[in-house]
Design a protein around this motif. Structure first.
Motif, PDB file in Angstrom:
ATOM      1  N   UNK A   6       0.836  -1.188   0.000  1.00 48.79           N
ATOM      2  CA  UNK A   6       0.000   0.000   0.000  1.00 48.79           C
ATOM      3  C   UNK A   6       0.876   1.246   0.000  1.00 48.79           C
ATOM      4  N   UNK A   7       1.960   1.246   0.774  1.00 44.96           N
ATOM      5  CA  UNK A   7       2.894   2.365   0.780  1.00 44.96           C
ATOM      6  C   UNK A   7       3.514   2.568  -0.584  1.00 44.96           C
ATOM      7  N   UNK A  12       3.782   5.519  -5.706  1.00 45.55           N
ATOM      8  CA  UNK A  12       3.621   5.402  -7.155  1.00 45.55           C
ATOM      9  C   UNK A  12       2.524   6.349  -7.647  1.00 45.55           C
ATOM     10  N   UNK A  13       1.393   6.373  -6.940  1.00 44.12           N
ATOM     11  CA  UNK A  13       0.292   7.265  -7.328  1.00 44.12           C
ATOM     12  C   UNK A  13       0.726   8.724  -7.283  1.00 44.12           C
ATOM     13  N   UNK A  14       1.456   9.093  -6.231  1.00 42.28           N
ATOM     14  CA  UNK A  14       1.918  10.479  -6.114  1.00 42.28           C
ATOM     15  C   UNK A  14       2.826  10.841  -7.285  1.00 42.28           C
ATOM     16  N   UNK A  39      -5.775  11.313  -0.483  1.00 41.70           N
ATOM     17  CA  UNK A  39      -4.600  11.678   0.305  1.00 41.70           C
ATOM     18  C   UNK A  39      -4.166  10.513   1.199  1.00 41.70           C
ATOM     19  N   UNK A  40      -5.133   9.849   1.805  1.00 39.96           N
ATOM     20  CA  UNK A  40      -4.818   8.704   2.664  1.00 39.96           C
ATOM     21  C   UNK A  40      -4.224   7.555   1.857  1.00 39.96           C
ATOM     22  N   UNK A  41      -4.695   7.353   0.632  1.00 42.31           N
ATOM     23  CA  UNK A  41      -4.135   6.319  -0.238  1.00 42.31           C
ATOM     24  C   UNK A  41      -2.681   6.659  -0.549  1.00 42.31           C
ATOM     25  N   UNK A  42      -2.433   7.910  -0.917  1.00 40.82           N
ATOM     26  CA  UNK A  42      -1.071   8.331  -1.256  1.00 40.82           C
ATOM     27  C   UNK A  42      -0.128   8.207  -0.065  1.00 40.82           C
ATOM     28  N   UNK A  43      -0.638   8.420   1.133  1.00 37.88           N
ATOM     29  CA  UNK A  43       0.207   8.318   2.324  1.00 37.88           C
ATOM     30  C   UNK A  43       0.312   6.891   2.843  1.00 37.88           C
ATOM     31  N   UNK A  44      -0.359   5.953   2.161  1.00 40.08           N
ATOM     32  CA  UNK A  44      -0.271   4.552   2.556  1.00 40.08           C
ATOM     33  C   UNK A  44      -1.136   4.174   3.731  1.00 40.08           C
ATOM     34  N   UNK A  45      -2.132   4.982   4.034  1.00 42.00           N
ATOM     35  CA  UNK A  45      -3.003   4.721   5.178  1.00 42.00           C
ATOM     36  C   UNK A  45      -4.249   3.925   4.807  1.00 42.00           C
TER      37      UNK A  45
END
Length: 140
Positions: A6-7, A12-14, A39-45
């Motif tokens: 996920x991280x 990768x998305x960012x 934002x949470x996806x990009x931060x791996x949360x």
């Protein structure tokens, strides 16, 4: 808790978002997800579903399979086997040597040729199913 995949997905998305010159808000709107969720996806949360990944891929104009590998949903070899189904449009979109306006012009020309020849699918998207496109026939 967030997994390593996920991280990696978030990083990768960012990178993809920045190379597409989109703000977090612009990508969230284009993908149909909330700004905080993206934002949470990009931060791996958060670990997004395959459906959300497909929406994000479409907004970024990259193949969903690439995101599935980053998220750990698909194995790299599964994607390798499906590479024959990656469209010319996806190759155009992935080319870093041309700008977005040039990519769009090429896609429009390519789409018009395909439409003229009776193909109505979207050339800018990789297929989401391995059986979605019939094998290509060569003309003699």
């Amino acid at each position: 808790m967030a997994s390593l995949h996920v991280g990696n997905l978030g990083e990768f998305l960012r990178e993809q978002r920045r190379s597409a010159q989109l703000s977090l808000r612009q990508l969230a709107e284009a993908a149909g997800v909330s700004n905080p969720y993206l934002s949470q996806i990009e931060r791996g949360l958060r670990k997004p579903s395959a459906e959300i990944l497909q929406q994000i891929a479409k907004a970024l104009r990259i193949s969903a399979e690439t995101l599935y590998v980053q998220a750990g949903i698909l194995e790299e070899r599964d994607v390798d086997e499906a590479r024959d189904e990656v469209s010319v449009g996806a190759a155009i979109l992935a080319d870093p040597s041309i700008n977005e306006q040039q990519k769009q012009a090429l896609l429009q020309i390519y789409a018009s040729f395909r439409k003229e020849n009776g193909h109505l699918d979207d050339p800018g998207q990789a297929s989401s199913s391995r059986t979605a496109q019939p094998p290509r026939e060569t003309e003699a």
